[in-house]
Design an enzyme around this catalytic site. Structure first.
Site, short mmCIF file in Angstrom:
data_model
loop_
_atom_site.label_atom_id
_atom_site.label_comp_id
_atom_site.label_asym_id
_atom_site.label_seq_id
_atom_site.Cartn_x
_atom_site.Cartn_y
_atom_site.Cartn_z
N LYS A 117 0.84 -1.20 0.00
CA LYS A 117 0.00 0.00 0.00
C LYS A 117 0.88 1.26 0.00
O LYS A 117 0.65 2.18 -0.78
CB LYS A 117 -0.93 0.00 1.23
CG LYS A 117 -1.79 1.23 1.34
CD LYS A 117 -2.79 1.10 2.46
CE LYS A 117 -2.18 1.28 3.82
NZ LYS A 117 -1.92 2.67 4.22
N ASP A 135 -6.44 1.09 1.01
CA ASP A 135 -6.49 1.23 2.46
C ASP A 135 -7.90 0.83 2.93
O ASP A 135 -8.70 0.32 2.15
CB ASP A 135 -6.13 2.66 2.89
CG ASP A 135 -7.21 3.67 2.52
OD1 ASP A 135 -8.19 3.29 1.82
OD2 ASP A 135 -7.10 4.84 2.94
#
Ligand code: SF4
Length: 211
Positions: A117, A135
């Site tokens: 991420k 997320d």
């Protein structure tokens, strides 16, 4: 990309056209540190911390030289400060070892202390690459809307990359974050204020079950 997904993108853009990274940074390395600090923490809090921190240290060399306890004190209010301090020290050492700040997603992901991420955010925001960082907001909103139907962030990322043109990925990621942050809240989504009601799988299912 299907017409339906194009319409969903346009509706999101109509609601959050100014969606962008809300972390303050001056260099790709500063963004990398800020993204690490932002896990389980608000961007506002991270910005308050980095405003002071980056005046003291904002290069890999300076973070490697900084005693861990001192770094922990600076970032304490971001939460998970021990893990985050370790990650910042590790990624800084890793950047020095590899000869500089990486600019590709694959190289970013190879840095110690940097996950998928984080690498995606830095690649997209600092270098203008096409990437979707998943997320908690992106995960929730994509599944609710039905543009993804997935159990893991990696699956959501793959499904969104298949469903939308690559040049839209980076902005789509910000649109989904803004939508999750300001409208499609985790506990009580504000469906009454949402322009996507007519397209939303979650809304349709919950409206039907309430009838
Ligand atoms: S209709 Fe409700 S659940 Fe669906 S995206 Fe909008 S706020 Fe979220």
């Amino acid at each position: 990309m299907t017409k339906e997904n194009g319409e969903i993108y346009d509706l999101l853009d109509g609601m959050h056209g100014n969606a962008d990274c809300e972390l303050d940074f001056g260099t790709p390395f500063e963004l990398l540190v800020a993204v690490v600090l932002s896990a389980q923490c608000t961007d506002k809090r991270v910005n308050a911390v980095t405003e002071k921190l980056f005046k003291i240290a904002n290069t890999p060399e300076q973070f490697v030289a900084m005693p861990t306890e001192e770094l922990e004190k600076h970032i304490f209010s971001c939460g998970f400060y021990r893990n985050k301090a370790r990650a910042i020290k590790e990624l800084s050492a890793s950047i020095i070892e590899t000869g500089g700040m990486p600019q590709t997603r694959e190289e970013l992901m190879k840095l110690r202390g940097v996950g998928r991420k984080t690498a995606n955010v830095v690649y997209a925001v600092a270098y203008g690459g096409n990437a979707i960082a998943v997320d908690t907001h992106v995960f929730r909103v994509a599944n609710r809307l039905g543009i993804a139907d997935a159990k893991t962030p990696e699956q959501v990322e793959e499904q969104l990359m298949s469903a939308f043109d690559d040049k839209l990925w980076s902005h789509l990621h910000h649109l989904l974050i803004f939508h999750g942050r300001y409208v499609c809240h985790s506990r009580t989504p504000d469906c009454g204020a949402c322009a996507l009601r007519g397209k939303c799988k979650y809304y349709k299912q919950n409206t039907r079950s309430a009838l």
